[in-house]
Design a protein around this motif. Structure first.
Motif, PDB file in Angstrom:
ATOM      1  N   ASP A 241       0.864  -1.179   0.000  1.00  0.00           N
ATOM      2  CA  ASP A 241       0.000   0.000   0.000  1.00  0.00           C
ATOM      3  C   ASP A 241       0.904   1.234   0.000  1.00  0.00           C
ATOM      4  O   ASP A 241       1.725   1.396   0.905  1.00  0.00           O
ATOM      5  CB  ASP A 241      -0.902   0.009   1.244  1.00  0.00           C
ATOM      6  CG  ASP A 241      -1.684   1.312   1.351  1.00  0.00           C
ATOM      7  OD1 ASP A 241      -2.401   1.650   0.390  1.00  0.00           O
ATOM      8  OD2 ASP A 241      -1.543   2.017   2.375  1.00  0.00           O
ATOM      9  N   PRO A 242       0.779   2.102  -1.015  1.00  0.00           N
ATOM     10  CA  PRO A 242       1.671   3.260  -1.106  1.00  0.00           C
ATOM     11  C   PRO A 242       1.651   4.140   0.151  1.00  0.00           C
ATOM     12  O   PRO A 242       2.652   4.784   0.478  1.00  0.00           O
ATOM     13  CB  PRO A 242       1.131   4.029  -2.314  1.00  0.00           C
ATOM     14  CG  PRO A 242       0.452   2.989  -3.149  1.00  0.00           C
ATOM     15  CD  PRO A 242      -0.134   2.018  -2.170  1.00  0.00           C
TER      16      PRO A 242
ATOM     17  N   TYR B 179     -12.614  -9.265   4.562  1.00  0.00           N
ATOM     18  CA  TYR B 179     -12.749  -7.820   4.301  1.00  0.00           C
ATOM     19  C   TYR B 179     -13.723  -7.571   3.148  1.00  0.00           C
ATOM     20  O   TYR B 179     -13.330  -7.105   2.084  1.00  0.00           O
ATOM     21  CB  TYR B 179     -11.378  -7.218   3.950  1.00  0.00           C
ATOM     22  CG  TYR B 179     -10.359  -7.323   5.056  1.00  0.00           C
ATOM     23  CD1 TYR B 179     -10.307  -6.382   6.087  1.00  0.00           C
ATOM     24  CD2 TYR B 179      -9.434  -8.374   5.073  1.00  0.00           C
ATOM     25  CE1 TYR B 179      -9.368  -6.491   7.108  1.00  0.00           C
ATOM     26  CE2 TYR B 179      -8.493  -8.480   6.093  1.00  0.00           C
ATOM     27  CZ  TYR B 179      -8.466  -7.538   7.107  1.00  0.00           C
ATOM     28  OH  TYR B 179      -7.539  -7.632   8.123  1.00  0.00           O
ATOM     29  N   PRO B 180     -15.008  -7.893   3.357  1.00  0.00           N
ATOM     30  CA  PRO B 180     -15.969  -7.757   2.253  1.00  0.00           C
ATOM     31  C   PRO B 180     -16.117  -6.315   1.758  1.00  0.00           C
ATOM     32  O   PRO B 180     -16.586  -6.093   0.637  1.00  0.00           O
ATOM     33  CB  PRO B 180     -17.285  -8.277   2.846  1.00  0.00           C
ATOM     34  CG  PRO B 180     -17.099  -8.223   4.329  1.00  0.00           C
ATOM     35  CD  PRO B 180     -15.646  -8.408   4.584  1.00  0.00           C
ATOM     36  N   GLU B 181     -15.690  -5.351   2.579  1.00  0.00           N
ATOM     37  CA  GLU B 181     -15.840  -3.935   2.188  1.00  0.00           C
ATOM     38  C   GLU B 181     -14.748  -3.478   1.211  1.00  0.00           C
ATOM     39  O   GLU B 181     -14.850  -2.413   0.604  1.00  0.00           O
ATOM     40  CB  GLU B 181     -15.853  -3.029   3.432  1.00  0.00           C
ATOM     41  CG  GLU B 181     -14.512  -2.859   4.143  1.00  0.00           C
ATOM     42  CD  GLU B 181     -14.086  -4.058   4.999  1.00  0.00           C
ATOM     43  OE1 GLU B 181     -13.003  -3.972   5.602  1.00  0.00           O
ATOM     44  OE2 GLU B 181     -14.827  -5.063   5.060  1.00  0.00           O
ATOM     45  N   LEU B 182     -13.693  -4.300   1.052  1.00  0.00           N
ATOM     46  CA  LEU B 182     -12.635  -3.964   0.105  1.00  0.00           C
ATOM     47  C   LEU B 182     -12.991  -4.541  -1.271  1.00  0.00           C
ATOM     48  O   LEU B 182     -13.710  -5.536  -1.366  1.00  0.00           O
ATOM     49  CB  LEU B 182     -11.286  -4.515   0.573  1.00  0.00           C
ATOM     50  CG  LEU B 182     -10.797  -4.018   1.951  1.00  0.00           C
ATOM     51  CD1 LEU B 182      -9.474  -4.666   2.322  1.00  0.00           C
ATOM     52  CD2 LEU B 182     -10.668  -2.489   1.976  1.00  0.00           C
ATOM     53  N   VAL B 183     -12.497  -3.940  -2.332  1.00  0.00           N
ATOM     54  CA  VAL B 183     -12.826  -4.358  -3.693  1.00  0.00           C
ATOM     55  C   VAL B 183     -11.579  -4.964  -4.339  1.00  0.00           C
ATOM     56  O   VAL B 183     -10.496  -4.386  -4.238  1.00  0.00           O
ATOM     57  CB  VAL B 183     -13.289  -3.133  -4.529  1.00  0.00           C
ATOM     58  CG1 VAL B 183     -13.597  -3.539  -5.969  1.00  0.00           C
ATOM     59  CG2 VAL B 183     -14.492  -2.468  -3.883  1.00  0.00           C
TER      60      VAL B 183
ATOM     61  N   ALA C  88      -3.890  -0.637  -4.013  1.00  0.00           N
ATOM     62  CA  ALA C  88      -2.923  -1.439  -3.258  1.00  0.00           C
ATOM     63  C   ALA C  88      -2.805  -2.785  -3.970  1.00  0.00           C
ATOM     64  O   ALA C  88      -3.617  -3.102  -4.841  1.00  0.00           O
ATOM     65  CB  ALA C  88      -3.386  -1.634  -1.811  1.00  0.00           C
ATOM     66  N   LEU C  89      -1.789  -3.572  -3.617  1.00  0.00           N
ATOM     67  CA  LEU C  89      -1.578  -4.882  -4.251  1.00  0.00           C
ATOM     68  C   LEU C  89      -1.368  -5.957  -3.196  1.00  0.00           C
ATOM     69  O   LEU C  89      -0.896  -5.668  -2.098  1.00  0.00           O
ATOM     70  CB  LEU C  89      -0.308  -4.869  -5.118  1.00  0.00           C
ATOM     71  CG  LEU C  89      -0.211  -3.969  -6.340  1.00  0.00           C
ATOM     72  CD1 LEU C  89       1.195  -4.075  -6.921  1.00  0.00           C
ATOM     73  CD2 LEU C  89      -1.253  -4.337  -7.381  1.00  0.00           C
ATOM     74  N   LEU C  90      -1.694  -7.190  -3.559  1.00  0.00           N
ATOM     75  CA  LEU C  90      -1.254  -8.349  -2.781  1.00  0.00           C
ATOM     76  C   LEU C  90      -0.233  -9.084  -3.636  1.00  0.00           C
ATOM     77  O   LEU C  90      -0.508  -9.423  -4.788  1.00  0.00           O
ATOM     78  CB  LEU C  90      -2.433  -9.280  -2.458  1.00  0.00           C
ATOM     79  CG  LEU C  90      -3.373  -8.815  -1.338  1.00  0.00           C
ATOM     80  CD1 LEU C  90      -4.571  -9.747  -1.232  1.00  0.00           C
ATOM     81  CD2 LEU C  90      -2.646  -8.746   0.003  1.00  0.00           C
TER      82      LEU C  90
ATOM     83  N   LEU D 141      -4.216  -3.954   6.082  1.00  0.00           N
ATOM     84  CA  LEU D 141      -5.574  -4.247   5.582  1.00  0.00           C
ATOM     85  C   LEU D 141      -6.644  -3.650   6.494  1.00  0.00           C
ATOM     86  O   LEU D 141      -7.646  -3.115   6.020  1.00  0.00           O
ATOM     87  CB  LEU D 141      -5.775  -5.766   5.458  1.00  0.00           C
ATOM     88  CG  LEU D 141      -5.101  -6.453   4.273  1.00  0.00           C
ATOM     89  CD1 LEU D 141      -5.225  -7.969   4.385  1.00  0.00           C
ATOM     90  CD2 LEU D 141      -5.683  -5.978   2.937  1.00  0.00           C
ATOM     91  N   ASP D 142      -6.421  -3.743   7.807  1.00  0.00           N
ATOM     92  CA  ASP D 142      -7.389  -3.203   8.775  1.00  0.00           C
ATOM     93  C   ASP D 142      -7.588  -1.697   8.622  1.00  0.00           C
ATOM     94  O   ASP D 142      -8.631  -1.163   8.995  1.00  0.00           O
ATOM     95  CB  ASP D 142      -6.930  -3.485  10.218  1.00  0.00           C
ATOM     96  CG  ASP D 142      -7.106  -4.947  10.587  1.00  0.00           C
ATOM     97  OD1 ASP D 142      -7.960  -5.609   9.978  1.00  0.00           O
ATOM     98  OD2 ASP D 142      -6.378  -5.419  11.480  1.00  0.00           O
ATOM     99  N   GLN D 143      -6.562  -1.020   8.116  1.00  0.00           N
ATOM    100  CA  GLN D 143      -6.601   0.451   8.040  1.00  0.00           C
ATOM    101  C   GLN D 143      -7.124   0.974   6.702  1.00  0.00           C
ATOM    102  O   GLN D 143      -7.324   2.175   6.543  1.00  0.00           O
ATOM    103  CB  GLN D 143      -5.186   1.016   8.287  1.00  0.00           C
ATOM    104  CG  GLN D 143      -4.673   0.740   9.698  1.00  0.00           C
ATOM    105  CD  GLN D 143      -3.177   1.018   9.831  1.00  0.00           C
ATOM    106  OE1 GLN D 143      -2.431   0.947   8.857  1.00  0.00           O
ATOM    107  NE2 GLN D 143      -2.739   1.319  11.041  1.00  0.00           N
ATOM    108  N   LEU D 144      -7.345   0.068   5.743  1.00  0.00           N
ATOM    109  CA  LEU D 144      -7.797   0.520   4.425  1.00  0.00           C
ATOM    110  C   LEU D 144      -9.279   0.895   4.462  1.00  0.00           C
ATOM    111  O   LEU D 144     -10.102   0.147   4.994  1.00  0.00           O
ATOM    112  CB  LEU D 144      -7.579  -0.574   3.372  1.00  0.00           C
ATOM    113  CG  LEU D 144      -6.127  -0.983   3.098  1.00  0.00           C
ATOM    114  CD1 LEU D 144      -6.087  -2.131   2.096  1.00  0.00           C
ATOM    115  CD2 LEU D 144      -5.307   0.194   2.584  1.00  0.00           C
ATOM    116  N   PRO D 145      -9.647   2.048   3.890  1.00  0.00           N
ATOM    117  CA  PRO D 145     -11.067   2.440   3.913  1.00  0.00           C
ATOM    118  C   PRO D 145     -11.911   1.565   2.980  1.00  0.00           C
ATOM    119  O   PRO D 145     -11.387   0.981   2.021  1.00  0.00           O
ATOM    120  CB  PRO D 145     -11.032   3.884   3.415  1.00  0.00           C
ATOM    121  CG  PRO D 145      -9.740   4.049   2.699  1.00  0.00           C
ATOM    122  CD  PRO D 145      -8.782   3.070   3.288  1.00  0.00           C
TER     123      PRO D 145
END
Length: 310
Positions: free
Chosen positions: A111-112, A141-145, A167-169, A117-121
């Motif tokens: 994440d730049p 994290y269903p709220e992440l796309v 962001a990337l995995l 992950l917990d902190q991503l909006p």
């Protein structure tokens, strides 16, 4: 007659070439009298930026490499085991002569802004084309796309910079190989993101009859990794997973010789998770792989895998 020159076929990405350099360095340390040269190829998987399943799955990264080996244009191929299909045997006439000592098997968030992950909006776009990662991420994290993003790690980092994802995995081992670990904002434990079969392992593939080459490179192999890969690849083979199957798992050889295997199969949305974990005891690694796969088949893994289009 001892071998004097080993021609190593490789995909031409920075990652693949870094992997070859590791092999060359280890070979030079053990057999300084053997020269090596690199034969680069571009695979259909590297050229194609769409859905891998449309190209016939993971074999898209190995087909041209296998062809160069079988045609006698090269003597040795270096593969990431996770990219080598296990639902069918290696091409006739070729063998894995060695598995190198295993690297880190974990996944990492890039994440730049340096967040976890917990902190991503909500609505943050995570770039990955791995069904295994998508299933596990969506479940927690269903709220992440998730947005599909392909290419080698360098290419994915370029796409991130270009705004194709937020962001990337990526695999920790891949980022280590290209010297980009400073981009990691979070390393995910195997309990948070179960790795793919064969994670962090490089395999050396030769022609079956090339006994001199096999003898020269087999000494680079790591016995513990060989046991882990034998169990993991048999597990995947029995499940007959394809490249769209969210299958994950890893074997671990303990210092006292005990071997365990954790296997998981997910539905694409991550809501259904089948789990199995066994210790080998007196079982040989292949039997352990079979046993864990059968435990998952008893839980309905076949139906789960077969309902996913590929």
């Amino acid at each position: 007659m001892a071998v004097e020159l080993i021609r190593i076929v490789s995909r031409s990405s920075p990652m693949a070439l870094a992997q070859v350099e590791r092999v060359r360095a280890e070979l030079a340390a053990r057999n300084p009298e053997i020269r090596t040269e690199v034969v680069p190829v571009t695979t259909s998987g590297d050229r194609w930026q769409g859905d891998l399943a449309k190209l016939g799955g993971k074999g898209a990264f190995t087909k041209e490499v296998d062809a160069a080996l079988l045609a006698g244009e090269a003597d040795l191929a270096v593969h990431c085991v996770k990219d080598v299909p296990a639902d069918r045997p290696l091409p006739a006439g070729t063998v894995f002569a060695a598995y190198l000592a295993r690297d880190d098997i974990r996944d990492a968030l890039v994440d730049p802004a340096g967040r976890t992950l917990d902190q991503l909006p909500p609505g943050t776009r995570i770039g990955t084309s791995s069904v295994r990662r998508v299933a596990q991420l969506t479940a927690v994290y269903p709220e992440l796309v998730t947005v599909p993003i392909r290419g080698n790690a360098n290419r994915r980092l370029e796409k991130l910079a270009a705004g194709e994802a937020d962001a990337l995995l990526l695999a920790v081992s891949g980022l280590e190989r290209i010297g980009m670990t400073d981009r990691i904002s979070q390393v995910l434990g195997v309990d948070e993101m179960c790795p793919p079969i064969g994670a962090g392992v490089l395999a050396l593939q030769c022609r079956e009859g090339d006994t001199d080459v096999i003898e020269a490179v087999s000494g680079l192999g790591d016995p513990a990794t060989w046991r882990e890969m034998t169990a993991e690849r048999m597990f995947l083979h029995v499940l007959q997973g394809h490249c769209n199957s969210p299958i994950a798992g890893y074997a671990k050889a303990e210092r006292d010789g005990r071997l365990s295997l954790w296997g998981r199969v997910f539905s694409p949305d991550g809501k259904t998770v089948l789990d199995a974990h066994e210790w080998a005891g007196p079982l040989d690694p292949a039997t352990l792989g079979t046993s864990v796969a059968v435990a998952l088949l008893r839980q309905g893994a076949r139906e789960l895998i077969d309902t996913i289009p590929h």
